[in-house]
Scaffold this motif. Structure first.
Motif, PDB file in Angstrom:
ATOM      1  N   LYS A 182       0.833  -1.199   0.000  1.00  0.00           N
ATOM      2  CA  LYS A 182       0.000   0.000   0.000  1.00  0.00           C
ATOM      3  C   LYS A 182       0.867   1.250   0.000  1.00  0.00           C
ATOM      4  O   LYS A 182       0.562   2.225  -0.682  1.00  0.00           O
ATOM      5  CB  LYS A 182      -0.916  -0.003   1.218  1.00  0.00           C
ATOM      6  N   ARG A 183       1.941   1.207   0.756  1.00  0.00           N
ATOM      7  CA  ARG A 183       2.846   2.357   0.814  1.00  0.00           C
ATOM      8  C   ARG A 183       3.484   2.606  -0.550  1.00  0.00           C
ATOM      9  O   ARG A 183       3.676   3.757  -0.957  1.00  0.00           O
ATOM     10  CB  ARG A 183       3.921   2.131   1.878  1.00  0.00           C
ATOM     11  N   PHE A 184       3.837   1.541  -1.240  1.00  0.00           N
ATOM     12  CA  PHE A 184       4.436   1.686  -2.572  1.00  0.00           C
ATOM     13  C   PHE A 184       3.466   2.428  -3.488  1.00  0.00           C
ATOM     14  O   PHE A 184       3.857   3.371  -4.200  1.00  0.00           O
ATOM     15  CB  PHE A 184       4.776   0.310  -3.148  1.00  0.00           C
ATOM     16  N   GLU A 233      -0.407   1.474  -8.912  1.00  0.00           N
ATOM     17  CA  GLU A 233      -0.940   2.557  -8.077  1.00  0.00           C
ATOM     18  C   GLU A 233      -2.206   2.145  -7.332  1.00  0.00           C
ATOM     19  O   GLU A 233      -2.474   2.624  -6.236  1.00  0.00           O
ATOM     20  CB  GLU A 233      -1.222   3.796  -8.923  1.00  0.00           C
ATOM     21  N   SER A 234      -2.976   1.252  -7.923  1.00  0.00           N
ATOM     22  CA  SER A 234      -4.210   0.802  -7.261  1.00  0.00           C
ATOM     23  C   SER A 234      -3.955  -0.371  -6.332  1.00  0.00           C
ATOM     24  O   SER A 234      -4.859  -0.803  -5.602  1.00  0.00           O
ATOM     25  CB  SER A 234      -5.254   0.415  -8.312  1.00  0.00           C
ATOM     26  N   THR A 268      -3.351  -3.449  -7.168  1.00  0.00           N
ATOM     27  CA  THR A 268      -4.046  -4.659  -7.621  1.00  0.00           C
ATOM     28  C   THR A 268      -3.203  -5.536  -8.531  1.00  0.00           C
ATOM     29  O   THR A 268      -3.661  -6.597  -8.937  1.00  0.00           O
ATOM     30  CB  THR A 268      -5.337  -4.293  -8.362  1.00  0.00           C
ATOM     31  N   GLY A 269      -2.010  -5.129  -8.841  1.00  0.00           N
ATOM     32  CA  GLY A 269      -1.197  -5.928  -9.757  1.00  0.00           C
ATOM     33  C   GLY A 269       0.222  -6.085  -9.252  1.00  0.00           C
ATOM     34  O   GLY A 269       0.675  -5.351  -8.374  1.00  0.00           O
ATOM     35  N   PRO A 270       0.943  -7.067  -9.808  1.00  0.00           N
ATOM     36  CA  PRO A 270       2.336  -7.280  -9.401  1.00  0.00           C
ATOM     37  C   PRO A 270       3.231  -6.127  -9.826  1.00  0.00           C
ATOM     38  O   PRO A 270       2.936  -5.417 -10.796  1.00  0.00           O
ATOM     39  CB  PRO A 270       2.714  -8.572 -10.131  1.00  0.00           C
ATOM     40  N   ILE A 271       4.298  -5.937  -9.110  1.00  0.00           N
ATOM     41  CA  ILE A 271       5.270  -4.900  -9.438  1.00  0.00           C
ATOM     42  C   ILE A 271       6.410  -5.546 -10.223  1.00  0.00           C
ATOM     43  O   ILE A 271       7.098  -6.418  -9.693  1.00  0.00           O
ATOM     44  CB  ILE A 271       5.825  -4.233  -8.162  1.00  0.00           C
ATOM     45  N   PRO A 272       6.639  -5.162 -11.479  1.00  0.00           N
ATOM     46  CA  PRO A 272       7.756  -5.727 -12.236  1.00  0.00           C
ATOM     47  C   PRO A 272       9.068  -5.492 -11.486  1.00  0.00           C
ATOM     48  O   PRO A 272       9.279  -4.400 -10.937  1.00  0.00           O
ATOM     49  CB  PRO A 272       7.717  -4.947 -13.557  1.00  0.00           C
ATOM     50  N   PRO A 273       9.956  -6.477 -11.433  1.00  0.00           N
ATOM     51  CA  PRO A 273      11.194  -6.353 -10.648  1.00  0.00           C
ATOM     52  C   PRO A 273      12.070  -5.157 -10.996  1.00  0.00           C
ATOM     53  O   PRO A 273      12.759  -4.611 -10.135  1.00  0.00           O
ATOM     54  CB  PRO A 273      11.921  -7.681 -10.942  1.00  0.00           C
ATOM     55  N   ASP A 274      12.044  -4.730 -12.269  1.00  0.00           N
ATOM     56  CA  ASP A 274      12.898  -3.616 -12.673  1.00  0.00           C
ATOM     57  C   ASP A 274      12.230  -2.247 -12.505  1.00  0.00           C
ATOM     58  O   ASP A 274      12.861  -1.207 -12.697  1.00  0.00           O
ATOM     59  CB  ASP A 274      13.358  -3.786 -14.119  1.00  0.00           C
ATOM     60  N   LEU A 275      10.941  -2.230 -12.138  1.00  0.00           N
ATOM     61  CA  LEU A 275      10.227  -0.957 -12.019  1.00  0.00           C
ATOM     62  C   LEU A 275      10.704  -0.102 -10.846  1.00  0.00           C
ATOM     63  O   LEU A 275      10.858   1.119 -11.004  1.00  0.00           O
ATOM     64  CB  LEU A 275       8.720  -1.208 -11.921  1.00  0.00           C
ATOM     65  N   PRO A 276      10.925  -0.656  -9.648  1.00  0.00           N
ATOM     66  CA  PRO A 276      11.338   0.195  -8.519  1.00  0.00           C
ATOM     67  C   PRO A 276      12.586   1.025  -8.800  1.00  0.00           C
ATOM     68  O   PRO A 276      12.623   2.223  -8.503  1.00  0.00           O
ATOM     69  CB  PRO A 276      11.577  -0.815  -7.389  1.00  0.00           C
ATOM     70  N   LYS A 284       1.860   7.531  -6.315  1.00  0.00           N
ATOM     71  CA  LYS A 284       0.885   8.598  -6.578  1.00  0.00           C
ATOM     72  C   LYS A 284       1.440   9.948  -6.130  1.00  0.00           C
ATOM     73  O   LYS A 284       1.349  10.955  -6.841  1.00  0.00           O
ATOM     74  CB  LYS A 284      -0.416   8.318  -5.837  1.00  0.00           C
ATOM     75  N   SER A 285       2.024   9.964  -4.927  1.00  0.00           N
ATOM     76  CA  SER A 285       2.565  11.211  -4.383  1.00  0.00           C
ATOM     77  C   SER A 285       3.709  11.737  -5.240  1.00  0.00           C
ATOM     78  O   SER A 285       3.815  12.941  -5.491  1.00  0.00           O
ATOM     79  CB  SER A 285       3.046  10.974  -2.946  1.00  0.00           C
ATOM     80  N   ALA A 286       4.578  10.832  -5.697  1.00  0.00           N
ATOM     81  CA  ALA A 286       5.720  11.244  -6.513  1.00  0.00           C
ATOM     82  C   ALA A 286       5.249  11.900  -7.810  1.00  0.00           C
ATOM     83  O   ALA A 286       5.825  12.903  -8.257  1.00  0.00           O
ATOM     84  CB  ALA A 286       6.609  10.037  -6.811  1.00  0.00           C
TER      85      ALA A 286
END
Length: 283
Positions: A22-24, A59-60, A62-70, A29-31
């Motif tokens: 949730k924090r991610f 952002e919602s 509801t989906g996985p975060i791709p490993p290279d996205l962060p 969104k904040s960024a």
């Protein structure tokens, strides 16, 4: 509380908190809102070389975060590792409680020792090999559940690609190379990945021959994680349970057994030759 075997917190699998996830989403969104250009999800997706639907799902929550996205988001928003750190928390919290501690120890370790008796250690598994192992381990799991488990396992390997990776020593039972737990092509790719890992200056992989003497760790695999303060713990796993041994006496005994294994194992060069030979047998 430590029992007489020196094992702490042996537990059954359980669900973990999703707070970091949730924090991610909130930080992303904040960024966007605080960025001078106030980019849309489409713009962020273009900068991160992903899709607008991916950014929307992230952002919602509801989906996985791709490993290279962060890492890409940290570069886009100049957030000094914020998203990478949250992603590591998400990965850790996606495991049951005892595994969360293990993942934290592994992520911060300066040295990792692995004794693998039956399968390639998770830290070195390829996607297809991990998928085959997880599928065999839980044949009733859905495709989505298996896919999530594979993503979590592969995410652990980020520690090997960090700016200061730990020193990794791996001893594999020869049976690990010969046991076909995945299709031939997947096994060949996994063996090739082991050779690639062994080429890293911080990683050594050695094979324990099948005719080696009996040893203390005969009945289980084990991981030795050394923290920056040079304190080592031993992680062991059994069917749907895991344990962390931190009693100094038992840790020392396990370390002696691991040193004995290493002494019995083939040299790094001979081990690489054996892995190559077995890989060629799969053509």
């Amino acid at each position: 509380m430590t029992n007489r075997m020196g094992m702490v917190g042996v537990v059954d699998l359980e669900q973990a908190s999703e707070e970091p996830r949730k924090r991610f989403a909130e930080e992303l969104k904040s960024a966007r809102e605080l960025h001078p250009d106030k980019p849309t999800q489409t713009a962020v997706a273009r900068w991160a070389r992903t899709s607008k639907s991916t950014i929307s799902r992230v952002e919602s929550g509801t989906g996985p975060i791709p490993p290279d996205l962060p890492t890409a988001l940290d570069q886009i928003f100049n957030t000094d590792g914020l998203f990478k750190g949250l992603y590591e928390e998400i990965t850790a919290h996606s495991f049951p409680a005892i595994y969360q501690r293990r993942m934290t120890l592994e992520r911060n370790a300066i040295a990792i020792g692995e004794w693998a008796q039956t399968v390639v250690p998770g830290l070195l598994q390829t996607h297809d090999y991990a998928q085959a192992i997880l599928r065999k381990g839980d044949p009733r799991a859905s495709e989505d559940e298996i896919a999530k488990a594979v993503r979590l396992r592969l995410a652990r390997q980020e520690v090997l690609r960090s700016m200061a990776p730990p020193d990794v020593r791996v001893v594999l039972c020869e049976s690990v190379l010969r046991r076909h737990l995945a299709p031939r092509a997947a096994m060949r790719a996994q063996l090739a990945a082991l050779l690639a890992h062994s080429a890293r200056p911080t990683t050594s992989i050695r094979v324990l021959p099948l005719d080696a003497e009996a040893h203390l760790l005969l009945d289980r695999s084990a991981s030795f994680l050394t923290a920056p303060n040079h304190v080592t713990v031993v992680c062991v796993e059994a069917y749907r349970t895991a344990g962390i041994i931190d009693d100094p006496e038992h840790v020392r005994a396990a370390e002696r057994a691991y040193d004995d294994l290493t002494g019995e194992a083939l040299s790094v060069r001979r081990s690489a030759d054996l892995i190559t030979e077995q890989m060629e047998n799969l053509t």
